[in-house]
Design a protein around this motif. Sequence first.
Motif, PDB file in Angstrom:
ATOM      1  N   THR A  72       0.931  -1.284   0.118  1.00  0.00           N
ATOM      2  CA  THR A  72       0.108  -0.084   0.107  1.00  0.00           C
ATOM      3  C   THR A  72       0.764   1.169  -0.028  1.00  0.00           C
ATOM      4  O   THR A  72       0.683   2.276  -0.615  1.00  0.00           O
ATOM      5  N   LEU A  78       0.815   4.047  -2.805  1.00  0.00           N
ATOM      6  CA  LEU A  78       0.037   5.302  -2.341  1.00  0.00           C
ATOM      7  C   LEU A  78       0.852   6.271  -1.680  1.00  0.00           C
ATOM      8  O   LEU A  78       0.176   7.284  -1.196  1.00  0.00           O
ATOM      9  N   TRP A 114      -6.050   6.982   3.416  1.00  0.00           N
ATOM     10  CA  TRP A 114      -7.379   7.735   3.662  1.00  0.00           C
ATOM     11  C   TRP A 114      -7.158   8.539   4.928  1.00  0.00           C
ATOM     12  O   TRP A 114      -7.334   9.753   4.873  1.00  0.00           O
ATOM     13  N   ALA A 118      -2.423   8.172  -6.248  1.00  0.00           N
ATOM     14  CA  ALA A 118      -3.836   7.358  -6.410  1.00  0.00           C
ATOM     15  C   ALA A 118      -3.998   7.294  -8.135  1.00  0.00           C
ATOM     16  O   ALA A 118      -4.248   6.259  -8.699  1.00  0.00           O
TER      17      ALA A 118
END
Length: 426
Positions: free
Chosen positions: A323, A327, A333, A352
Amino acid sequence: MPRKLLALITSVWLIAAAAFLARVTFFWDQQRKIPHNILATVPFEQEVGNIASAIAQGQGFSNVFRQPTGPTAWLAPIYPTLLAAIFRIFGTFTYSSFFAAVILNCIFSAAATVPLFFAARRIGGIAVAALSAWLWALYPNAVMLPFEWIWDTSLSAFLAAAILWATLELTESTKPLDWIAYGILWGVALLTNPALGIFLPFLLLWLAVRRISSGTRVSIKFPLLTLAVTFLCCVPWTIRNYTQFHRLIPIRGNFPFELWLGNNDIFDEHAVGGIQRITRFGEARLYAQLGETAFMDRKRGLAWNFINTHRSLELQLIKRRMTATWLGTESPWRDFRSTDSALIRIIFIGNAIVALGTLSGLVLLFLRRNPYAIPLALIPLLFPVVYYITHTSLRYRHPMDPTLLLLTAVAFASLFGARKIIAISA
């Protein structure tokens, strides 16, 4: 669109100049905000700066922790040697050296525009080429990293883009000198950033299979010639390492330490004895006590013991690193919502978009049977693997960013109805 304007905005030299200007502008803005005495020292307080300092002082490739600990194989030789040359000209740990190092990084980063443009033009035409190059010129990560890291990061991005372009061009070449030059390019790349070597056997295999399928004569000999030249480029440094450490270290030997950094009890909330704290001072002291060979052996043992005894946790860590690789953070997030920086949010959004664009571009190339889909797919599939099992950051991913932006440009070109990307028979 007027022809002259179209020619201007699709000029690779204009785009490269814009890329250089964007990076230098960011550097100039940032250096005004930071005291120059800090910039003269802090960016060099890491392995590259320490080794470069030792070289500049005539102590050889040594002293990875800025202590008289002797020869090291911690890093590949090319970038520390370049930085040492800067130190000799502008002084060790001076603002002038920092200035020169950042400008050199900016040149490397902007230069990546050229191979990226020509590789993209071969894959998808002039529209994809120009869009790829402009994305690279203005990509926030690429603009910031030449200033943020005095490391081989920008040079590695240029070399990775050059390797991609050269690989695509060699599908048509029957000149031995071209394949020798390709081997030299690979040798320079490996002596700069050995992580790039994960592509080498697969790209050579793809070239060999492609040449066999096209019926080209001496199809296998040329890839073997490249492999031999690459090997010969790396042999002198390998011999140096064997002479110093009495073991086979092909280019650099810091993998056990990097593996341990990402796989140790600091990540285990239930570890016996509580959470360990990793400090540069503590590791430097242990390194000085044990020496580099024993230090690496110890870290290798600790890392593998952790991996073997924490398999469920290790899977979670790999997922987090994957991840973070794509990202920019393990919790994108949450971090996006919590940050007050508009720049950080732009970087998150950009990551993203590029991740989605990479996947979409690859799908499009395979659906349209573009003959270059396989080498493009190899780069995002293979390059991050070592960071999935060690530790990661956006700067580690950076060498493959030109390719990711090329794939994103393929997706954008298709989405907005640009010139159709067709399967080009090479």
